[in-house]
Design a protein around this motif. Structure first.
Motif, short mmCIF file in Angstrom:
data_model
loop_
_atom_site.label_atom_id
_atom_site.label_comp_id
_atom_site.label_asym_id
_atom_site.label_seq_id
_atom_site.Cartn_x
_atom_site.Cartn_y
_atom_site.Cartn_z
N PHE A 35 2.26 0.19 -13.52
CA PHE A 35 2.67 1.40 -12.64
C PHE A 35 2.11 1.25 -11.27
O PHE A 35 2.70 1.37 -10.28
CB PHE A 35 1.65 2.30 -13.39
CG PHE A 35 2.48 3.13 -14.51
CD1 PHE A 35 3.92 2.87 -14.68
CD2 PHE A 35 1.64 4.01 -15.37
CE1 PHE A 35 4.63 3.45 -16.11
CE2 PHE A 35 2.39 4.33 -16.40
CZ PHE A 35 3.66 4.32 -16.74
N SER A 36 0.84 0.59 -11.18
CA SER A 36 0.48 0.19 -9.76
C SER A 36 1.12 -0.36 -9.02
O SER A 36 1.61 -0.26 -7.67
CB SER A 36 -0.97 -0.49 -9.85
OG SER A 36 -2.01 0.40 -10.37
N LYS A 37 1.95 -1.67 -9.73
CA LYS A 37 2.91 -2.44 -8.89
C LYS A 37 4.02 -1.58 -8.55
O LYS A 37 4.69 -1.79 -7.68
CB LYS A 37 3.18 -3.63 -9.82
CG LYS A 37 4.33 -4.57 -9.11
CD LYS A 37 4.53 -5.93 -9.69
CE LYS A 37 5.34 -7.13 -9.03
NZ LYS A 37 5.97 -6.51 -7.73
N LEU A 38 4.61 -0.86 -9.63
CA LEU A 38 5.74 0.05 -9.07
C LEU A 38 5.41 0.88 -7.87
O LEU A 38 6.34 1.03 -7.14
CB LEU A 38 6.32 0.90 -10.34
CG LEU A 38 6.78 0.10 -11.39
CD1 LEU A 38 6.98 0.70 -12.94
CD2 LEU A 38 8.20 -0.61 -11.21
N LEU A 39 4.41 1.53 -7.97
CA LEU A 39 4.06 2.48 -6.98
C LEU A 39 3.76 1.81 -5.57
O LEU A 39 4.34 2.47 -4.59
CB LEU A 39 2.91 3.32 -7.32
CG LEU A 39 3.16 4.60 -8.01
CD1 LEU A 39 4.00 4.55 -9.23
CD2 LEU A 39 1.82 5.48 -8.12
N ASP A 40 3.09 0.53 -5.72
CA ASP A 40 2.78 -0.36 -4.46
C ASP A 40 4.25 -0.58 -3.80
O ASP A 40 4.22 -0.65 -2.72
CB ASP A 40 2.09 -1.52 -4.84
CG ASP A 40 0.51 -1.29 -5.06
OD1 ASP A 40 0.29 -0.14 -4.69
OD2 ASP A 40 0.04 -2.20 -5.40
N ASP A 41 5.44 -0.92 -4.80
CA ASP A 41 6.78 -1.25 -4.24
C ASP A 41 7.49 -0.02 -3.89
O ASP A 41 8.80 0.04 -3.78
CB ASP A 41 7.28 -1.92 -5.37
CG ASP A 41 6.62 -3.41 -5.50
OD1 ASP A 41 5.87 -3.93 -4.62
OD2 ASP A 41 7.00 -4.07 -6.50
N LYS A 42 6.87 1.25 -4.08
CA LYS A 42 7.49 2.40 -3.52
C LYS A 42 8.53 2.61 -4.74
O LYS A 42 9.67 3.33 -4.45
CB LYS A 42 8.10 2.52 -2.26
CG LYS A 42 7.09 2.06 -1.26
CD LYS A 42 6.13 3.19 -0.92
CE LYS A 42 5.09 2.85 0.50
NZ LYS A 42 3.81 3.12 -0.07
N GLY A 60 -4.78 4.97 -23.38
CA GLY A 60 -3.45 4.75 -23.12
C GLY A 60 -2.72 5.92 -22.37
O GLY A 60 -1.91 5.85 -21.51
N LEU A 61 -3.12 7.21 -23.07
CA LEU A 61 -2.71 8.45 -22.43
C LEU A 61 -3.28 8.59 -21.05
O LEU A 61 -2.44 9.16 -20.25
CB LEU A 61 -3.23 9.45 -23.49
CG LEU A 61 -2.39 9.60 -24.84
CD1 LEU A 61 -3.21 10.40 -25.88
CD2 LEU A 61 -0.88 10.17 -24.83
N GLY A 62 -4.34 8.08 -20.90
CA GLY A 62 -5.17 8.30 -19.54
C GLY A 62 -4.25 7.57 -18.70
O GLY A 62 -4.33 8.01 -17.26
N VAL A 63 -3.61 6.35 -18.70
CA VAL A 63 -2.77 6.00 -17.90
C VAL A 63 -1.71 6.63 -17.34
O VAL A 63 -1.50 6.77 -16.37
CB VAL A 63 -2.33 4.41 -18.34
CG1 VAL A 63 -1.51 3.81 -17.29
CG2 VAL A 63 -3.38 3.44 -18.80
#
Length: 115
Positions: A35-42, A60-63
């Motif tokens: 998820f971090s990578k996707l958001l970093d890549d907009k 897992g739910l917390g992520v």
């Protein structure tokens, strides 16, 4: 050791994250990194296909909760699809159907992004 795998695919600029196995405290960092990578890549239009997810813990739910606000702030969403009844019950107990768009099929989730 928990068995967990994920794969990210692109369908018409919508990113589908296939998750498989056990999503728990040991494997949640893998999903968090994706998820971090996707958001970093907009990339803010995300579908998580849970077809092969066998177990999800609170970690897992917390992520999912960790990223939804930023995704929606950027006009995107995290949609969930293909949950097994067992996994859906966990999401349902914690009220996720009120917070997340959950569809039976991945194609329905992709279409809801207007694709």
């Amino acid at each position: 050791m928990s068995d967990f795998k994920l794969n990210v695919r692109n369908i018409n600029d919508i990113h589908v994250v296939d998750i498989k196995g056990y999503l728990d405290a040991h494997t949640a960092p893998d999903l968090e990194s994706a998820f971090s990578k996707l958001l970093d890549d907009k990339k803010f239009k995300i579908v998580v296909n849970c077809k092969n997810l066998n177990y999800i813990s609170s970690a897992g739910l917390g992520v999912f909760m960790m990223f939804i606000e930023e995704v929606r702030k950027n006009s995107g969403d995290i949609k969930l699809s293909n949950l097994t009844p067992k996994v859906y019950n966990v999401f349902d107990l914690l009220g996720f159907p009120l917070l997340y768009d959950i569809t039976q099929e991945e194609t329905d989730a992709v279409k809801k992004f207007g694709a």
